[in-house]
Design a protein around this motif. Structure first.
Motif, PDB file in Angstrom:
ATOM      1  N   VAL A  89       0.851  -1.190   0.000  1.00 28.87           N
ATOM      2  CA  VAL A  89       0.000   0.000   0.000  1.00 28.87           C
ATOM      3  C   VAL A  89       0.887   1.242   0.000  1.00 28.87           C
ATOM      4  O   VAL A  89       1.868   1.324   0.728  1.00 28.87           O
ATOM      5  N   LYS A  90       0.534   2.181  -0.853  1.00 32.70           N
ATOM      6  CA  LYS A  90       1.224   3.469  -0.889  1.00 32.70           C
ATOM      7  C   LYS A  90       0.377   4.443  -0.071  1.00 32.70           C
ATOM      8  O   LYS A  90      -0.733   4.791  -0.480  1.00 32.70           O
ATOM      9  N   PRO A  91       0.887   4.893   1.085  1.00 35.21           N
ATOM     10  CA  PRO A  91       0.078   5.757   1.946  1.00 35.21           C
ATOM     11  C   PRO A  91      -0.430   7.009   1.236  1.00 35.21           C
ATOM     12  O   PRO A  91      -1.566   7.418   1.445  1.00 35.21           O
ATOM     13  N   GLU A  92       0.383   7.586   0.365  1.00 39.75           N
ATOM     14  CA  GLU A  92      -0.036   8.796  -0.340  1.00 39.75           C
ATOM     15  C   GLU A  92      -1.197   8.531  -1.295  1.00 39.75           C
ATOM     16  O   GLU A  92      -1.973   9.432  -1.620  1.00 39.75           O
ATOM     17  N   VAL A  93      -1.348   7.280  -1.739  1.00 41.37           N
ATOM     18  CA  VAL A  93      -2.474   6.886  -2.592  1.00 41.37           C
ATOM     19  C   VAL A  93      -3.643   6.435  -1.716  1.00 41.37           C
ATOM     20  O   VAL A  93      -4.794   6.776  -1.987  1.00 41.37           O
ATOM     21  N   ALA A  94      -3.348   5.707  -0.649  1.00 38.78           N
ATOM     22  CA  ALA A  94      -4.397   5.182   0.226  1.00 38.78           C
ATOM     23  C   ALA A  94      -5.235   6.307   0.835  1.00 38.78           C
ATOM     24  O   ALA A  94      -6.459   6.168   0.955  1.00 38.78           O
ATOM     25  N   VAL A  95      -4.608   7.422   1.189  1.00 41.05           N
ATOM     26  CA  VAL A  95      -5.367   8.509   1.812  1.00 41.05           C
ATOM     27  C   VAL A  95      -6.330   9.189   0.839  1.00 41.05           C
ATOM     28  O   VAL A  95      -7.190   9.953   1.256  1.00 41.05           O
ATOM     29  N   THR A  96      -6.223   8.872  -0.458  1.00 42.75           N
ATOM     30  CA  THR A  96      -7.159   9.449  -1.428  1.00 42.75           C
ATOM     31  C   THR A  96      -8.435   8.611  -1.574  1.00 42.75           C
ATOM     32  O   THR A  96      -9.385   9.062  -2.214  1.00 42.75           O
ATOM     33  N   ILE A  97      -8.456   7.428  -1.005  1.00 42.56           N
ATOM     34  CA  ILE A  97      -9.604   6.537  -1.175  1.00 42.56           C
ATOM     35  C   ILE A  97     -10.907   7.135  -0.639  1.00 42.56           C
ATOM     36  O   ILE A  97     -11.921   7.061  -1.324  1.00 42.56           O
ATOM     37  N   PRO A  98     -10.935   7.753   0.547  1.00 43.51           N
ATOM     38  CA  PRO A  98     -12.217   8.328   0.990  1.00 43.51           C
ATOM     39  C   PRO A  98     -12.793   9.332  -0.010  1.00 43.51           C
ATOM     40  O   PRO A  98     -14.003   9.329  -0.262  1.00 43.51           O
ATOM     41  N   LYS A  99     -11.960  10.147  -0.595  1.00 43.10           N
ATOM     42  CA  LYS A  99     -12.442  11.114  -1.590  1.00 43.10           C
ATOM     43  C   LYS A  99     -12.900  10.387  -2.854  1.00 43.10           C
ATOM     44  O   LYS A  99     -13.932  10.722  -3.434  1.00 43.10           O
ATOM     45  N   ARG A 100     -12.130   9.380  -3.281  1.00 44.22           N
ATOM     46  CA  ARG A 100     -12.486   8.625  -4.479  1.00 44.22           C
ATOM     47  C   ARG A 100     -13.775   7.835  -4.283  1.00 44.22           C
ATOM     48  O   ARG A 100     -14.460   7.512  -5.247  1.00 44.22           O
ATOM     49  N   CYS A 101     -14.130   7.534  -3.041  1.00 42.46           N
ATOM     50  CA  CYS A 101     -15.381   6.844  -2.731  1.00 42.46           C
ATOM     51  C   CYS A 101     -16.542   7.826  -2.596  1.00 42.46           C
ATOM     52  O   CYS A 101     -17.672   7.405  -2.336  1.00 42.46           O
ATOM     53  N   ASN A 102     -16.256   9.113  -2.731  1.00 39.73           N
ATOM     54  CA  ASN A 102     -17.282  10.160  -2.577  1.00 39.73           C
ATOM     55  C   ASN A 102     -17.963  10.084  -1.215  1.00 39.73           C
ATOM     56  O   ASN A 102     -19.177  10.256  -1.105  1.00 39.73           O
ATOM     57  N   ILE A 103     -17.167   9.831  -0.180  1.00 38.40           N
ATOM     58  CA  ILE A 103     -17.710   9.800   1.176  1.00 38.40           C
ATOM     59  C   ILE A 103     -17.892  11.251   1.612  1.00 38.40           C
ATOM     60  O   ILE A 103     -16.914  11.983   1.739  1.00 38.40           O
ATOM     61  N   PRO A 104     -19.136  11.672   1.799  1.00 39.69           N
ATOM     62  CA  PRO A 104     -19.387  13.089   2.066  1.00 39.69           C
ATOM     63  C   PRO A 104     -18.893  13.575   3.427  1.00 39.69           C
ATOM     64  O   PRO A 104     -18.504  14.723   3.569  1.00 39.69           O
ATOM     65  N   ASP A 105     -18.883  12.707   4.426  1.00 42.68           N
ATOM     66  CA  ASP A 105     -18.485  13.143   5.770  1.00 42.68           C
ATOM     67  C   ASP A 105     -17.073  12.685   6.126  1.00 42.68           C
ATOM     68  O   ASP A 105     -16.783  12.374   7.259  1.00 42.68           O
ATOM     69  N   ARG A 106     -16.207  12.666   5.108  1.00 43.58           N
ATOM     70  CA  ARG A 106     -14.829  12.250   5.369  1.00 43.58           C
ATOM     71  C   ARG A 106     -14.116  13.359   6.136  1.00 43.58           C
ATOM     72  O   ARG A 106     -14.485  14.531   6.029  1.00 43.58           O
ATOM     73  N   PRO A 107     -13.088  12.987   6.880  1.00 45.28           N
ATOM     74  CA  PRO A 107     -12.372  13.984   7.685  1.00 45.28           C
ATOM     75  C   PRO A 107     -11.452  14.838   6.809  1.00 45.28           C
ATOM     76  O   PRO A 107     -10.275  14.560   6.655  1.00 45.28           O
ATOM     77  N   ILE A 108     -11.995  15.876   6.199  1.00 46.83           N
ATOM     78  CA  ILE A 108     -11.232  16.729   5.277  1.00 46.83           C
ATOM     79  C   ILE A 108     -10.088  17.392   6.025  1.00 46.83           C
ATOM     80  O   ILE A 108     -10.280  18.003   7.072  1.00 46.83           O
TER      81      ILE A 108
END
Length: 118
Positions: A89-108
């Motif tokens: 897992v690449k952490p810099e890529v993994a942290v983009t998953i919540p946004k890529r999932c369109n999770i509206p209440d992600r911890p921006i």
């Protein structure tokens, strides 16, 4: 003499119970009683999405990220866990998953170590 012996036994029982309660308080980490490494196994459906930011993110991955992401510190701990690192897992890529999932209440803007969740 008999009354003082009962009192000593009662105090001993209370001390034992108190120590047992203190031990339980230290059992919880970022992900509660489960370790970040154990939680990382639940994100197996996210393996390709966590290695390539252009890879599609499955619905199963998004549901797991949403569930774990209810506790942002747990999600960060999972993404930066030894299990995640050893699986490529690449952490810099993994942290983009919540946004890529369109999770509206992600911890921006929530910081995961050196990485920021978008």
């Amino acid at each position: 003499m008999e009354a003082s012996m009962k009192n000593i036994c009662l105090v001993a029982i209370l001390v034992i119970l108190g120590v047992a309660q203190l031990e339980g308080a230290y059992g919880a980490g970022e992900c509660g009683k489960s370790s970040p490494d154990n939680e990382a196994w639940k994100l197996v459906p996210c393996a390709s999405a966590a290695q390539d930011e252009n890879a599609a993110v499955s619905a199963k991955c998004c549901s797991q990220v949403k569930r774990i992401g209810q506790n942002p510190s747990c999600l960060c701990a999972v993404m930066l866990s030894n299990t995640a690192k050893s699986s490529g897992v690449k952490p810099e890529v993994a942290v983009t998953i919540p946004k890529r999932c369109n999770i509206p209440d992600r911890p921006i803007g929530y910081k995961c170590g050196a990485y920021t969740l978008p």
